[in-house]
Motif scaffolding. Structure first.
Motif, mmCIF file in Angstrom:
data_model
loop_
_atom_site.group_PDB
_atom_site.id
_atom_site.type_symbol
_atom_site.label_atom_id
_atom_site.label_comp_id
_atom_site.label_asym_id
_atom_site.label_seq_id
_atom_site.Cartn_x
_atom_site.Cartn_y
_atom_site.Cartn_z
ATOM 1 N N ASN A 1 0.657 -1.184 -0.178
ATOM 2 C CA ASN A 1 0.076 0.321 -0.136
ATOM 3 C C ASN A 1 0.731 1.165 0.120
ATOM 4 O O ASN A 1 0.309 2.426 0.126
ATOM 5 N N LEU A 2 2.224 1.203 -0.273
ATOM 6 C CA LEU A 2 3.042 2.285 -0.159
ATOM 7 C C LEU A 2 2.913 3.040 -1.667
ATOM 8 O O LEU A 2 2.752 2.426 -2.579
ATOM 9 N N ASP A 3 2.828 4.468 -1.538
ATOM 10 C CA ASP A 3 2.472 4.970 -3.015
ATOM 11 C C ASP A 3 3.774 5.690 -3.260
ATOM 12 O O ASP A 3 4.485 6.058 -2.465
ATOM 13 N N VAL A 4 4.017 5.310 -4.629
ATOM 14 C CA VAL A 4 5.321 5.930 -5.173
ATOM 15 C C VAL A 4 4.874 6.943 -6.424
ATOM 16 O O VAL A 4 4.035 6.651 -7.128
ATOM 17 N N HIS A 5 5.292 8.085 -6.280
ATOM 18 C CA HIS A 5 4.988 9.380 -7.230
ATOM 19 C C HIS A 5 6.416 9.680 -8.049
ATOM 20 O O HIS A 5 6.999 10.290 -7.583
ATOM 21 N N ILE A 6 6.252 9.293 -9.304
ATOM 22 C CA ILE A 6 7.291 9.900 -10.325
ATOM 23 C C ILE A 6 6.730 11.134 -10.945
ATOM 24 O O ILE A 6 5.955 11.020 -11.657
ATOM 25 N N LEU A 7 7.605 12.251 -10.198
ATOM 26 C CA LEU A 7 7.136 13.405 -10.849
ATOM 27 C C LEU A 7 8.170 13.784 -11.782
ATOM 28 O O LEU A 7 9.264 14.498 -11.460
ATOM 29 N N ARG A 8 8.036 13.867 -13.358
ATOM 30 C CA ARG A 8 8.979 14.052 -14.090
ATOM 31 C C ARG A 8 9.239 15.350 -14.482
ATOM 32 O O ARG A 8 8.160 16.152 -15.073
ATOM 33 N N GLU A 9 10.330 16.165 -14.184
ATOM 34 C CA GLU A 9 10.695 17.353 -14.457
ATOM 35 C C GLU A 9 12.039 17.574 -15.161
ATOM 36 O O GLU A 9 12.988 17.591 -14.369
ATOM 37 N N PRO A 10 11.963 17.692 -16.074
ATOM 38 C CA PRO A 10 13.328 17.661 -17.127
ATOM 39 C C PRO A 10 14.174 18.811 -17.061
ATOM 40 O O PRO A 10 15.556 18.899 -17.474
ATOM 41 N N LYS A 11 13.758 19.994 -16.292
ATOM 42 C CA LYS A 11 14.481 21.152 -16.151
ATOM 43 C C LYS A 11 15.677 20.968 -15.440
ATOM 44 O O LYS A 11 16.338 21.742 -15.253
ATOM 45 N N PHE A 12 15.492 19.934 -14.354
ATOM 46 C CA PHE A 12 16.282 19.829 -13.166
ATOM 47 C C PHE A 12 17.582 18.943 -13.669
ATOM 48 O O PHE A 12 17.469 17.931 -14.259
ATOM 49 N N HIS A 13 18.806 19.392 -13.332
ATOM 50 C CA HIS A 13 20.154 18.418 -13.410
ATOM 51 C C HIS A 13 20.214 17.547 -12.313
ATOM 52 O O HIS A 13 21.021 16.605 -12.410
ATOM 53 N N GLU A 14 19.513 17.592 -11.125
ATOM 54 C CA GLU A 14 19.532 16.654 -10.199
ATOM 55 C C GLU A 14 18.289 15.642 -10.243
ATOM 56 O O GLU A 14 17.320 16.287 -10.716
ATOM 57 N N VAL A 15 18.098 14.662 -9.366
ATOM 58 C CA VAL A 15 17.089 14.035 -8.960
ATOM 59 C C VAL A 15 16.847 13.825 -7.392
ATOM 60 O O VAL A 15 17.843 13.777 -6.820
ATOM 61 N N LEU A 16 15.624 13.995 -6.921
ATOM 62 C CA LEU A 16 15.444 14.134 -5.573
ATOM 63 C C LEU A 16 14.573 12.765 -5.461
ATOM 64 O O LEU A 16 13.436 12.720 -5.977
ATOM 65 N N MET A 17 14.903 12.015 -4.152
ATOM 66 C CA MET A 17 13.834 10.948 -3.760
ATOM 67 C C MET A 17 13.666 11.392 -2.422
ATOM 68 O O MET A 17 14.552 11.683 -1.430
ATOM 69 N N ASN A 18 12.376 11.375 -1.915
ATOM 70 C CA ASN A 18 12.001 11.839 -1.040
ATOM 71 C C ASN A 18 10.761 11.070 -0.276
ATOM 72 O O ASN A 18 9.751 10.814 -0.903
ATOM 73 N N LEU A 19 11.387 10.645 0.859
ATOM 74 C CA LEU A 19 10.183 9.663 1.443
ATOM 75 C C LEU A 19 9.525 10.336 2.802
ATOM 76 O O LEU A 19 10.275 10.945 3.633
ATOM 77 N N LYS A 20 8.250 10.569 2.820
ATOM 78 C CA LYS A 20 7.262 11.292 3.791
ATOM 79 C C LYS A 20 6.719 10.270 4.635
ATOM 80 O O LYS A 20 5.947 9.452 4.110
ATOM 81 N N VAL A 21 7.046 10.044 5.802
ATOM 82 C CA VAL A 21 6.463 9.056 6.588
ATOM 83 C C VAL A 21 5.338 9.667 7.820
ATOM 84 O O VAL A 21 5.793 10.571 8.533
ATOM 85 N N TYR A 22 4.132 9.453 7.827
ATOM 86 C CA TYR A 22 3.209 10.061 8.594
ATOM 87 C C TYR A 22 2.616 9.343 9.404
ATOM 88 O O TYR A 22 2.262 8.145 9.392
ATOM 89 N N PHE A 23 2.374 9.748 10.826
ATOM 90 C CA PHE A 23 1.648 8.974 11.764
ATOM 91 C C PHE A 23 1.177 9.910 12.930
ATOM 92 O O PHE A 23 1.353 11.261 12.920
ATOM 93 N N LYS A 24 0.364 9.589 14.059
ATOM 94 C CA LYS A 24 -0.364 10.466 14.685
ATOM 95 C C LYS A 24 0.263 11.364 15.522
ATOM 96 O O LYS A 24 1.394 10.521 16.143
ATOM 97 N N LEU A 25 0.173 12.511 15.722
ATOM 98 C CA LEU A 25 0.895 13.312 16.416
ATOM 99 C C LEU A 25 0.366 13.084 17.950
ATOM 100 O O LEU A 25 -0.415 13.545 18.513
ATOM 101 N N GLU A 26 1.406 12.698 18.758
ATOM 102 C CA GLU A 26 1.337 12.273 20.280
ATOM 103 C C GLU A 26 2.207 12.737 21.082
ATOM 104 O O GLU A 26 3.443 12.851 20.662
ATOM 105 N N ALA A 27 1.855 13.107 22.486
ATOM 106 C CA ALA A 27 2.817 13.521 23.473
ATOM 107 C C ALA A 27 3.844 12.592 23.599
ATOM 108 O O ALA A 27 3.489 10.955 23.668
ATOM 109 N N HIS A 28 5.034 12.806 23.986
ATOM 110 C CA HIS A 28 6.081 11.946 24.184
ATOM 111 C C HIS A 28 6.543 11.176 23.028
ATOM 112 O O HIS A 28 7.876 11.291 22.638
ATOM 113 N N GLN A 29 5.595 10.703 22.146
ATOM 114 C CA GLN A 29 6.146 10.097 20.887
ATOM 115 C C GLN A 29 6.633 11.140 19.907
ATOM 116 O O GLN A 29 7.503 10.657 19.166
ATOM 117 N N ASN A 30 6.289 12.265 20.099
ATOM 118 C CA ASN A 30 6.854 13.567 19.417
ATOM 119 C C ASN A 30 8.443 13.702 19.676
ATOM 120 O O ASN A 30 9.011 13.754 18.711
#
Length: 408
Positions: free
Chosen positions: A10-39
């Motif tokens: 169920n992990l979503d991969v999004h390939i956002l093609r932008e030919p104007k850039f000379h570099e490639v960015l790979m970015n993982l965003k992990v999200y979970f419930k904001l809770e005291a102490h766990q933060n």
């Protein structure tokens, strides 16, 4: 053409093609419930993920690995999106077309190592704790930063908005290595994850290493924060007094007045022609700085200013007057709209901002484009802006008062 891949877990991969850039960015965003102490635990883990990994246990070894990838850069951060906390990991590398080898798979492997196999031991935890406590100390040393930090915590007690992605300084030393390891495994097995690849991507690598555990579906994490209007003050041994006023509003990104709300905040305190800047800083020379801003996922608007303590009551009176003047004063609506439209234009010129914009849409379950957002702002009328005022609550006011001020 952009591409979306959903892995079996169920992990979503999004390939956002932008030919104007000379570099490639790979970015993982992990999200979970904001809770005291766990933060606090999450903040420490985030720092350890961008330090060393199990296969490269020294900083020198990590540096060599990055150098072998043509000076690849890694970064990590954590922040809140409403009732989510997000750990955000990035790897940026020169595009393979400028080298004699395919770097895409190696870049993705490095990102996977950062998330799945960080070096979690007592030494790396101790270093993460030291660095987090230093960040808390730097915030305390900056009166403006500390005032905002405290105002957000105090303005809506016992609500999610009172929590933040740094955690609590008093909790740092109590976090154990076993806690960090257990939380890390929960992220792998349960947390929501979105993976973004941005750049001129020709060959799509294998994402098999990310097909582990289960990824929770994203929910819209908007908060309905309710501020308790009141005044609080804390004294500090400095020269400057900081004022932070926190307001709640029912306007969220789905509200019919949302675009007008953005223009309202800009007219109030984000431009040289804004009412706060013109009438408090320029006309009355009361503020060293003053601005208005908003928290998109939290139903919050706020005003922050630095002043001489002797001018506290007068400044509060004038701020209230400027808010009321939003109903009748001449507003530089066109300048505010242009400011916002140009700011959104920048979202298409930076790889990280492109990934962030895509993530914003996922969180809100919308496919709104930057061009559509710009068009909505362009269509805002002065009457729309004035209508926003009726939705703004009475504020919570936090005064961080400097005891060593000079009398005017």
């Amino acid at each position: 053409m952009n591409e979306h891949i959903k892995l079996p877990n169920n992990l979503d991969v999004h390939i956002l093609r932008e030919p104007k850039f000379h570099e490639v960015l790979m970015n993982l965003k992990v999200y979970f419930k904001l809770e005291a102490h766990q933060n606090t635990v999450a903040n420490l883990l985030m720092r350890m993920m961008d330090d060393r990994i199990e296969s490269h246990t020294t900083k020198n070894a990590m540096t060599k690995r990055l150098d072998m990838l043509y000076g690849t850069k890694t970064s990590s951060q954590t922040y809140t999106n409403g009732w989510y906390q997000v750990i955000d990991l990035s790897v940026k590398t020169i595009n393979s077309k400028y080298t004699q080898e395919d770097l895409t798979a190696k870049q993705l492997e490095l990102l996977a190592d950062m998330f799945f196999n960080p070096l979690l031991n007592e030494d790396t935890l101790k270093e993460a704790k030291t660095n987090l406590k230093l960040q808390f100390a730097r915030i305390k040393e900056s009166s403006a930063h500390y005032a905002q930090f405290e105002a957000f915590k105090r303005s809506a007690p016992h609500q999610v908005f009172s929590l933040n992605s740094m955690g609590e300084v008093d909790a740092v030393n109590d976090v154990t290595l076993d806690e960090v390891k257990a939380f890390h495994q929960r992220l792998i097995q349960e947390a929501g994850k979105q993976l973004f690849l941005v750049g001129d991507i020709k060959q799509v690598p294998s994402f098999e290493r990310f097909n582990v555990g289960h990824c929770a579906e994203a929910e819209i994490p908007l908060l309905d924060t309710k501020v308790t209007p009141r005044y609080e003050e804390v004294f500090h041994p400095g020269n400057q007094t900081e004022l932070v006023l926190v307001f709640d509003t029912p306007i969220d990104p789905f509200h019919e007045l949302y675009a007008a709300y953005l223009v309202f905040v800009a007219c109030l305190g984000q431009l040289p022609s804004s009412l706060l800047f013109q009438n408090i800083r320029e006309k009355h020379s009361l503020a060293y700085s003053i601005y208005a801003s908003r928290q998109m996922f939290d139903s919050i608007m706020y005003i922050a200013t630095g002043i001489n303590d002797a001018n506290l009551e007068k400044t509060l009176t004038l701020i209230d007057e400027q808010l009321q003047n939003m109903a009748t004063a001449d507003l530089d609506v066109d300048a505010a709209k242009q400011y916002l439209i140009m700011g959104l234009e920048g979202a298409t010129e930076h790889m990280k901002r492109i990934a962030d914009q895509a993530f914003r849409n996922i969180m809100l379950q919308t496919d709104e484009t930057v061009a559509e957002m710009q068009e909505n702002i362009k269509n805002v009328t002065e009457a729309d802006v004035r209508a926003v005022l009726q939705t703004i609550s009475k504020p919570y006011v936090f005064a961080y008062r400097g005891e060593n001020h000079e009398e005017n």
